[in-house]
Write an enzyme that holds these catalytic residues in place. Structure first.
Site, PDB file in Angstrom:
ATOM      1  N   SER A 127       2.476   7.571   9.433  1.00  0.00           N
ATOM      2  CA  SER A 127       2.160   7.752   8.010  1.00  0.00           C
ATOM      3  C   SER A 127       1.389   6.560   7.467  1.00  0.00           C
ATOM      4  O   SER A 127       1.567   5.430   7.922  1.00  0.00           O
ATOM      5  CB  SER A 127       3.479   7.904   7.226  1.00  0.00           C
ATOM      6  OG  SER A 127       3.245   7.756   5.848  1.00  0.00           O
ATOM      7  N   TYR A 152      12.439   4.267   4.898  1.00  0.00           N
ATOM      8  CA  TYR A 152      11.624   5.323   5.523  1.00  0.00           C
ATOM      9  C   TYR A 152      10.345   4.704   6.098  1.00  0.00           C
ATOM     10  O   TYR A 152      10.027   4.890   7.275  1.00  0.00           O
ATOM     11  CB  TYR A 152      11.271   6.410   4.499  1.00  0.00           C
ATOM     12  CG  TYR A 152      10.090   7.246   4.936  1.00  0.00           C
ATOM     13  CD1 TYR A 152       8.817   7.016   4.413  1.00  0.00           C
ATOM     14  CD2 TYR A 152      10.237   8.233   5.902  1.00  0.00           C
ATOM     15  CE1 TYR A 152       7.722   7.750   4.838  1.00  0.00           C
ATOM     16  CE2 TYR A 152       9.142   8.973   6.330  1.00  0.00           C
ATOM     17  CZ  TYR A 152       7.887   8.728   5.800  1.00  0.00           C
ATOM     18  OH  TYR A 152       6.806   9.446   6.232  1.00  0.00           O
ATOM     19  N   LYS A 156       8.909   4.133  10.168  1.00  0.00           N
ATOM     20  CA  LYS A 156       7.596   4.532  10.723  1.00  0.00           C
ATOM     21  C   LYS A 156       6.932   3.332  11.404  1.00  0.00           C
ATOM     22  O   LYS A 156       6.361   3.446  12.484  1.00  0.00           O
ATOM     23  CB  LYS A 156       6.685   5.083   9.617  1.00  0.00           C
ATOM     24  CG  LYS A 156       7.069   6.458   9.122  1.00  0.00           C
ATOM     25  CD  LYS A 156       7.045   7.504  10.233  1.00  0.00           C
ATOM     26  CE  LYS A 156       7.433   8.876   9.725  1.00  0.00           C
ATOM     27  NZ  LYS A 156       7.536   9.882  10.808  1.00  0.00           N
TER      28      LYS A 156
HETATM   29  C1  WQD Z   1       2.149  11.080  -4.843  1.00  0.00           C
HETATM   30  C2  WQD Z   1       1.813  10.556  -6.237  1.00  0.00           C
HETATM   31  C3  WQD Z   1       3.674   9.677  -7.450  1.00  0.00           C
HETATM   32  C4  WQD Z   1       5.875  13.375  -7.970  1.00  0.00           C
HETATM   33  C5  WQD Z   1       5.206  10.008   0.241  1.00  0.00           C
HETATM   34  C6  WQD Z   1       5.476   9.209   1.481  1.00  0.00           C
HETATM   35  C7  WQD Z   1       4.495   9.590   2.549  1.00  0.00           C
HETATM   36  C8  WQD Z   1       4.590  11.061   2.764  1.00  0.00           C
HETATM   37  C9  WQD Z   1       4.219  11.779   1.472  1.00  0.00           C
HETATM   38  C10 WQD Z   1       6.194  11.978   4.281  1.00  0.00           C
HETATM   39  C11 WQD Z   1       2.521   9.261  -6.549  1.00  0.00           C
HETATM   40  C12 WQD Z   1       3.094  10.905  -8.132  1.00  0.00           C
HETATM   41  C13 WQD Z   1       4.914  12.452  -7.585  1.00  0.00           C
HETATM   42  C14 WQD Z   1       6.043  13.681  -9.335  1.00  0.00           C
HETATM   43  C15 WQD Z   1       4.273  12.156  -9.872  1.00  0.00           C
HETATM   44  N1  WQD Z   1       5.909  11.399   3.141  1.00  0.00           N
HETATM   45  N2  WQD Z   1       4.129  11.872  -8.517  1.00  0.00           N
HETATM   46  N3  WQD Z   1       5.218  13.058 -10.244  1.00  0.00           N
HETATM   47  O1  WQD Z   1       4.836   8.882  -2.520  1.00  0.00           O
HETATM   48  O2  WQD Z   1       2.322   9.115  -2.072  1.00  0.00           O
HETATM   49  O3  WQD Z   1       3.950   9.644  -0.256  1.00  0.00           O
HETATM   50  O4  WQD Z   1       5.195  11.384   0.501  1.00  0.00           O
HETATM   51  O5  WQD Z   1       5.475  12.278   5.190  1.00  0.00           O
HETATM   52  O6  WQD Z   1       4.808   8.897   3.730  1.00  0.00           O
HETATM   53  O7  WQD Z   1       5.297   7.827   1.188  1.00  0.00           O
HETATM   54  O8  WQD Z   1       3.766  11.160  -2.197  1.00  0.00           O
HETATM   55  O9  WQD Z   1       3.766  13.261  -3.478  1.00  0.00           O
HETATM   56  O10 WQD Z   1       5.756  11.666  -3.718  1.00  0.00           O
HETATM   57  O11 WQD Z   1       3.580  11.069  -4.742  1.00  0.00           O
HETATM   58  O12 WQD Z   1       3.555  11.589 -10.733  1.00  0.00           O
HETATM   59  O13 WQD Z   1       6.900  14.505  -9.746  1.00  0.00           O
HETATM   60  O14 WQD Z   1       2.243  11.510  -7.189  1.00  0.00           O
HETATM   61  O15 WQD Z   1       3.999   8.689  -8.404  1.00  0.00           O
HETATM   62  O16 WQD Z   1       1.652   8.448  -7.328  1.00  0.00           O
HETATM   63  P1  WQD Z   1       3.722   9.600  -1.853  1.00  0.00           P
HETATM   64  P2  WQD Z   1       4.287  11.862  -3.536  1.00  0.00           P
END
Ligand code: WQD
Length: 344
Positions: A127, A152, A156
């Protein structure tokens, strides 16, 4: 005779899409999954999509004896794609030992058993989280690995080291590490997609659940970041495009095309989009107005990260092909299908 591939976590989101692409490319697939974050009816849907039913065994990769017996039962497995892992950033902070045990011991069990059973190739699901907050953007595979911001992310990073140390220790194993950015979307048939347990942690399932009325309102976590519109920036990669990268990686290992025993590739679009960009793209592609509000930052979030995918483009001959709008439309169609099937 079809070449046999073992896919761990193959009833999961990325795993199930990868199984279909492997089958479409002529591989025979064996899925093992402990069903802790997916259901066995995904196997039925894989068969509906590809026309081929993969072998499925409910098995936990922590079960060393069970894995050993599986390799004995299904002789001739040529390579493994290892997806099975716990992957919720927030949960990992609450339950670090569950994440260290599950994500590290599962991989160690597989690597230990591979030489005994003549399995010499592994594609590992890594990741972009290993980069932390990159100093330079877009981020290349040479970017420094930053101290993890969650257990997490740490698993990785440690997983990658475990693979590298094993491969360079004289083991017959060859490996490819794929560092995903943000996988989104669903299969065009709307028969496969993301099905998070409980309240979605990730952005796109939260968007589609808000759009269909399961969730009242989307909270946009933070709007005071140092970005053009103040919201975080990510590299959102279509799940089918991502799945195809795994097939190319398997082909590369089995056909002896690797230039090193362990290779690492960023799998992203190379385009950074903000959270608000994604919301606007969702509304544009689906015609559905989204109810959202700007709220405080989420602890642990990276401000901005997107890939330089040139190494994968040039070396693997892989490139993200699906537009963000089409990807978001596929996520919406999947959400509608879940409603139609009475699942959500
Ligand atoms: C993306 C953006 C949030 C939810 C993580 C892991 C990565 C992979 C994908 C597993 C961020 C914003 C989110 C919400 C929001 N995991 N957001 N409101 O954190 O980039 O990545 O998940 O494979 O390894 O690190 O993904 O989709 O959680 O967030 O504003 O209700 O969307 O703050 O900026 P992230 P995400």
């Amino acid at each position: 005779m079809k070449k046999r591939i073992l896919v761990t976590g193959g009833t999961g989101y990325i795993g199930s899409h990868t199984v279909v692409e492997l089958q479409n490319s002529g591989y025979e697939v064996i899925i093992i999954d402990n069903l802790s974050n997916s259901s066995a009816d995904v196997v039925d849907n894989i068969e509906k999509v590809s026309g081929i039913r993969p072998v499925f065994e409910e098995l936990d990769c922590l079960d060393f004896a069970g894995l050993d017996a599986l390799f004995t039962k299904y002789k001739g497995i040529e390579a493994i794609i290892h997806f099975a892992a716990s992957k919720a950033v927030g949960e990992s902070v609450q339950k670090p030992l569950l994440y260290y045990r599950n994500n590290l011991v599962s991989l160690i069990n597989l690597l230990e058993l591979m030489p005994k059973h003549g399995v010499n190739g592994i594609v590992f699901s890594s990741s972009c989280t290993v980069y932390g907050e990159p100093d330079q953007l877009p981020v290349t595979e040479q970017a420094p690995i930053k101290p993890a911001t969650s257990p997490y992310g740490n698993t990785k990073q440690i997983n990658e080291e475990i693979v590298k140390d094993t491969v360079t220790s004289g083991s017959p194993i060859n490996a490819i590490l794929l560092r995903y950015f943000n996988p989104i979307g669903a299969h065009p048939t709307a028969l496969l997609g993301e099905l998070p347990n409980g309240v979605p942690q990730n952005l796109v399932p939260y968007i589609t659940q808000t759009a269909i009325g399961i969730r009242e309102q989307l909270s946009v976590f933070g709007h005071d970041y140092n970005t053009p519109d103040g919201t975080c920036i990510r590299d959102f990669i279509n799940v089918v495009d991502l799945a195809k990268a795994h097939v190319i990686a398997i082909d590369r290992i089995l056909n002896g095309k690797q230039k090193a025993k362990v290779e690492t590739f960023n799998i992203g679009t190379g385009i950074g989009l903000s959270v608000l960009d994604l919301i606007n793209a969702f509304e544009k592609s689906t015609g559905v107005k989204l109810n959202y509000k700007l709220t405080d930052r989420r602890v642990g979030d990276i401000e901005k990260v997107w890939a330089n995918p040139e190494h994968a483009n040039n070396e693997l001959g892989w490139k993200a092909e699906t537009s963000t709008e089409d990807t978001l439309l596929s996520a919406w169609k999947w959400q509608l299908k879940l409603r139609e099937r009475g699942i959500q």
